[in-house]
Write a protein that holds these residues in place. Structure first.
Motif, mmCIF file in Angstrom:
data_model
loop_
_atom_site.group_PDB
_atom_site.id
_atom_site.type_symbol
_atom_site.label_atom_id
_atom_site.label_comp_id
_atom_site.label_asym_id
_atom_site.label_seq_id
_atom_site.Cartn_x
_atom_site.Cartn_y
_atom_site.Cartn_z
ATOM 1 N N ARG A 80 -7.798 7.462 -2.795
ATOM 2 C CA ARG A 80 -8.599 7.648 -1.583
ATOM 3 C C ARG A 80 -9.241 9.035 -1.599
ATOM 4 N N VAL A 125 -2.939 7.123 -4.340
ATOM 5 C CA VAL A 125 -2.212 6.429 -3.285
ATOM 6 C C VAL A 125 -1.084 5.579 -3.863
ATOM 7 N N SER A 153 1.941 10.605 0.209
ATOM 8 C CA SER A 153 1.419 10.197 1.512
ATOM 9 C C SER A 153 1.632 8.716 1.788
ATOM 10 N N ALA A 154 1.890 7.946 0.755
ATOM 11 C CA ALA A 154 2.024 6.500 0.907
ATOM 12 C C ALA A 154 3.477 6.024 0.957
ATOM 13 N N PHE A 172 3.103 2.433 2.808
ATOM 14 C CA PHE A 172 2.146 1.564 2.120
ATOM 15 C C PHE A 172 2.881 0.749 1.050
ATOM 16 N N MET A 196 -1.035 -1.290 4.443
ATOM 17 C CA MET A 196 -0.880 0.036 5.031
ATOM 18 C C MET A 196 -0.356 -0.104 6.457
ATOM 19 N N LEU A 212 -0.318 3.777 10.323
ATOM 20 C CA LEU A 212 -1.462 4.599 9.919
ATOM 21 C C LEU A 212 -1.633 5.803 10.829
ATOM 22 N N ASP A 261 -4.935 9.459 7.324
ATOM 23 C CA ASP A 261 -5.185 8.416 6.331
ATOM 24 C C ASP A 261 -6.656 8.025 6.280
ATOM 25 N N TYR A 308 -11.247 4.348 0.446
ATOM 26 C CA TYR A 308 -10.211 3.901 -0.473
ATOM 27 C C TYR A 308 -10.867 3.167 -1.639
#
Length: 122
Positions: free
Chosen positions: A37, A47, A62-63, A67, A82, A85, A89, A93
């Motif tokens: 992303r 991601v 971050s995921a 995710f 996802m 959120l 975010d 993507y």
């Protein structure tokens, strides 16, 4: 291989989205896939990635925990589910593919989709 990403949109904080990336061209099962992303003014960020047989999954920080990446070889499609959120975010993507599993190394991916925009409102 041509990749077509879809599923982006506007969602509120705490909401969920599922992104899809459908491949055409060569045998989909032979490819490792990933999602990256890029937010405005920021560098591209890893991601998640999945190996061609779905045995190896890797997530960016971050995921993790929010995710989930998955792959349906029968549909030539990779998904990114996802949840929870956050405004952070918000980004375009991109899905990517390569003939070997390349994990988080964006430079190793030869094929890229056009991107789908995810916007998370506060």
């Amino acid at each position: 291989v041509q990749l077509q990403a879809s599923g982006g949109g506007l969602v509120q904080t705490g909401g969920s989205l599922r992104l899809s990336c459908t491949a055409s061209g060569r045998t989909f099962t032979a490819y490792g896939m990933a999602w990256f992303r890029q937010a405005p003014g920021k560098e591209r960020e890893f991601v998640a990635a999945i190996s061609r047989d779905s045995s190896t999954l890797t997530y960016g920080d971050s995921a993790k925990g929010r995710f989930t990446i998955s792959k349906d070889n029968a549909k030539n499609t990779v998904y990114l589910e996802m949840n929870s959120l956050k405004p952070g975010d918000t980004a375009v993507y991109y899905c990517a593919a390569d003939s070997i599993y390349s994990g988080s190394y964006s430079i190793k991916y030869h094929y890229w989709g056009q991107g789908t925009l995810v916007t998370v409102s506060s």
